[in-house]
Design an enzyme around this catalytic site. Structure first.
Site, PDB file in Angstrom:
ATOM      1  N   SER A   1       0.904  -0.966  -0.154  1.00 62.41           N
ATOM      2  CA  SER A   1      -0.248  -0.048   0.090  1.00 62.41           C
ATOM      3  C   SER A   1       0.671   1.582  -0.106  1.00 62.41           C
ATOM      4  CB  SER A   1      -0.443  -0.203   1.167  1.00 62.41           C
ATOM      5  OG  SER A   1      -1.331   1.156   1.758  1.00 62.41           O
TER       6      SER A   1
ATOM      7  N   GLU B   1       0.162   3.528   1.596  1.00 63.69           N
ATOM      8  CA  GLU B   1       0.475   3.955   3.256  1.00 63.69           C
ATOM      9  C   GLU B   1       2.042   3.723   3.956  1.00 63.69           C
ATOM     10  OE1 GLU B   1      -1.742   5.470   5.972  1.00 63.69           O
ATOM     11  OE2 GLU B   1      -2.725   5.637   4.481  1.00 63.69           O
TER      12      GLU B   1
ATOM     13  N   TYR C   1      -1.927   0.563  10.223  1.00 61.35           N
ATOM     14  CA  TYR C   1      -2.246   0.386   8.965  1.00 61.35           C
ATOM     15  C   TYR C   1      -0.903   0.187   8.461  1.00 61.35           C
ATOM     16  CZ  TYR C   1      -3.565  -1.121   4.429  1.00 61.35           C
ATOM     17  OH  TYR C   1      -3.595  -1.559   2.942  1.00 61.35           O
TER      18      TYR C   1
HETATM   19  C1  LIG Z   1      -3.458   2.830  -0.287  1.00 58.70           C
HETATM   20  C2  LIG Z   1      -5.162   3.123   0.978  1.00 58.70           C
HETATM   21  O1  LIG Z   1      -5.982   3.589   0.666  1.00 58.70           O
HETATM   22  C3  LIG Z   1      -6.936   3.193   0.943  1.00 58.70           C
HETATM   23  O2  LIG Z   1      -6.751   3.660   3.106  1.00 58.70           O
HETATM   24  P1  LIG Z   1      -7.787   5.732   2.780  1.00 58.70           P
HETATM   25  O3  LIG Z   1      -6.380   6.287   2.377  1.00 58.70           O
HETATM   26  O4  LIG Z   1      -7.515   5.505   4.496  1.00 58.70           O
HETATM   27  O5  LIG Z   1      -8.984   5.553   2.311  1.00 58.70           O
HETATM   28  P2  LIG Z   1     -10.316   5.993   2.862  1.00 58.70           P
HETATM   29  O6  LIG Z   1     -11.372   6.314   2.220  1.00 58.70           O
HETATM   30  O7  LIG Z   1     -10.597   5.349   4.473  1.00 58.70           O
HETATM   31  O8  LIG Z   1      -9.742   7.745   3.614  1.00 58.70           O
HETATM   32  C4  LIG Z   1      -9.416   8.646   2.131  1.00 58.70           C
HETATM   33  C5  LIG Z   1      -9.362  10.051   3.127  1.00 58.70           C
HETATM   34  O9  LIG Z   1     -10.904   9.822   3.145  1.00 58.70           O
HETATM   35  C6  LIG Z   1     -10.699  11.086   4.735  1.00 58.70           C
HETATM   36  N1  LIG Z   1     -11.980  11.206   4.786  1.00 58.70           N
HETATM   37  C7  LIG Z   1     -12.434  12.094   5.037  1.00 58.70           C
HETATM   38  N2  LIG Z   1     -13.763  11.911   5.918  1.00 58.70           N
HETATM   39  C8  LIG Z   1     -13.977   9.892   6.486  1.00 58.70           C
HETATM   40  C9  LIG Z   1     -14.949   9.400   6.439  1.00 58.70           C
HETATM   41  O10 LIG Z   1     -15.961  10.035   6.666  1.00 58.70           O
HETATM   42  N3  LIG Z   1     -14.722   8.522   5.950  1.00 58.70           N
HETATM   43  C10 LIG Z   1     -13.706   7.529   5.504  1.00 58.70           C
HETATM   44  N4  LIG Z   1     -13.444   6.447   5.528  1.00 58.70           N
HETATM   45  N5  LIG Z   1     -12.141   8.571   5.852  1.00 58.70           N
HETATM   46  C11 LIG Z   1     -12.630   9.625   5.684  1.00 58.70           C
HETATM   47  C12 LIG Z   1      -9.451   9.937   5.756  1.00 58.70           C
HETATM   48  O11 LIG Z   1      -9.003  10.334   6.483  1.00 58.70           O
HETATM   49  C13 LIG Z   1      -8.626   9.859   4.318  1.00 58.70           C
HETATM   50  O12 LIG Z   1      -7.760  10.691   4.584  1.00 58.70           O
HETATM   51  C14 LIG Z   1      -7.567   2.092   1.795  1.00 58.70           C
HETATM   52  O13 LIG Z   1      -7.823   0.605   0.588  1.00 58.70           O
HETATM   53  C15 LIG Z   1      -6.308   1.316   2.941  1.00 58.70           C
HETATM   54  O14 LIG Z   1      -6.664  -0.560   2.453  1.00 58.70           O
HETATM   55  C16 LIG Z   1      -5.179   1.864   1.291  1.00 58.70           C
HETATM   56  O15 LIG Z   1      -4.236   0.438   1.384  1.00 58.70           O
END
Ligand SMILES: C[C@H]1O[C@H](OP(=O)(O)OP(=O)(O)OC[C@H]2O[C@@H](n3cnc4c(=O)[nH]c(N)nc43)[C@H](O)[C@@H]2O)[C@@H](O)[C@@H](O)C1=O
Length: 334
Positions: free
Chosen positions: A132, A134, A156
């Site tokens: 990832s 990350e 993570y």
């Molecule tokens: C590459 C990576 O990609 C994914 O992880 P992620 O980027 O964290 O994805 P996400 O959709 O949970 O968040 C994206 C952004 O959006 C912001 N955000 C705002 N408001 C909400 C909210 O209400 N919910 C969520 N979930 N995020 C929010 C949050 O703070 C973040 O900045 C996984 O597939 C992971 O497995 C992986 O490997």
């Protein structure tokens, strides 16, 4: 002609379902590991394959948790896959702050256990680990490539660094054909509902038909390099067909803010997001990655792979799907 055999961990997830479809279309026999408890998650697969006479001919599901070494070893010995795609793990970054220990148990140790089993097999499958973006966390350089130093800032991300480095180590020290797909965010209409893109597109659809009023979310400022999931699993397959094993960044090379995604999704159904958005601290994270954008040049040069879908295309696909499924469920109501 021999029929290729693949085994997928995490087959019930977004990527697992697209990969299973791709491999089945290519004539593979596909085995999938399924958690005993994930009966509802199997819905994605059932929707795709239930009526197509694929189960027990080309697609076989086996119960096994990632910490159940003896069962996984038995399944691998019995099925003798040519290719092993390791997609399983706790994949929610926000949740990893709440459950760091189990995130490391499954995402980090789960990968090491699989590598150990493969190392001992007489017939070793080619191995792909879904890493990832990350792992880069708070990087000094932009865009990031396969040589960018890893500086994770989330539990993570730390777990993924461990799994990524172990995959490299087993390639370099034990000669396994082991690859890391360093995936930036990749989305689709099958994306889990707690990830931000799907949360937004579902809400836009529900608000448009009057079933919801507000969308409660976290920070809108974060930027992400969002691509289309089916394209990313195609790259995973290409990695294991290449002559030599390696690591590959899979990304579009373009980043957008959460606010841009939100704005585009609401505009697609004729709404202004500002009329419906409510900041909710429950969705804020203790640490955020904000400078992640990938350089997919290595994958393009070595695998001939390039992400094709841009943000507008992705938003359009997801919103269209969520509007259609709401309309379908409304017409089913008595
Ligand atoms: C590459 C990576 O990609 C994914 O992880 P992620 O980027 O964290 O994805 P996400 O959709 O949970 O968040 C994206 C952004 O959006 C912001 N955000 C705002 N408001 C909400 C909210 O209400 N919910 C969520 N979930 N995020 C929010 C949050 O703070 C973040 O900045 C996984 O597939 C992971 O497995 C992986 O490997």
């Amino acid at each position: 002609m021999t029929i290729p055999v693949a085994l997928i961990t995490g087959i019930t997830g977004q990527d697992g379902s697209y990969l299973a479809e791709l491999l089945i279309a290519k004539g593979y026999v596909v085995h999938g590991l399924v958690r005993r408890s994930s009966t509802t998650a199997r819905a994605r697969l059932d929707l795709l394959f239930r009526d197509k006479d694929i189960y027990d001919k080309q697609l076989f599901l086996h119960y096994a948790d990632l910490d159940d070494i003896t069962t996984i070893r038995r399944i691998l010995k019995k099925t003798q896959p040519d290719e092993l795609y390791h997609l399983a793990g706790q994949s929610h970054v926000g949740a990893s702050f709440e459950i760091p220990e189990s995130t490391c148990e499954f995402t980090a140790m789960g990968t090491l256990r699989l590598l150990e089993i493969v190392r001992d097999l007489d017939k070793q499958p080619r191995f792909m680990h879904t890493s990832s973006s990350e792992i880069f966390g708070s990087p000094d350089e932009l865009p990031q490539n396969e040589q960018t130093p890893m500086r994770p800032v989330t539990p993570y991300g730390v777990a993924k660094v461990f799994a990524t480095q172990m995959t490299r180590l087993y390639r370099e020290s034990f000669g396994l054909f082991a690859c890391n797909a360093i995936c930036y965010n990749h989305e689709s209409p099958r994306r889990g509902e707690s990830f931000v893109t799907r949360k937004i597109t579902r809400a836009a659809a529900a608000i448009a038909v009057g079933r919801q009023d507000k969308l409660r979310m976290g920070s809108l400022g974060a930027r992400r390099d969002w691509g289309s999931a089916p394209e990313y699993v195609e790259a995973m397959w290409r990695m294991l067909q290449h002559d030599t094993p390696d690591d590959y960044v899979l990304a579009t090379g373009v980043a957008h803010s959460v606010e841009e995604f939100l704005s585009a999704a609401f505009a697609a159904v004729g709404l202004n997001w500002k009329d419906h958005y409510e900041a909710d601290p429950r969705f804020m994270r203790p640490a955020e990655v904000s400078r992640l954008v990938g350089d997919p040049g290595h994958a393009q040069r070595q695998l001939g792979w390039k992400a094709e879908t841009d943000l507008a295309g992705l938003v359009a696909q997801m919103v269209k799907h969520d509007v259609a499924s709401l309309q379908a469920s409304a017409s089913e109501r008595p």
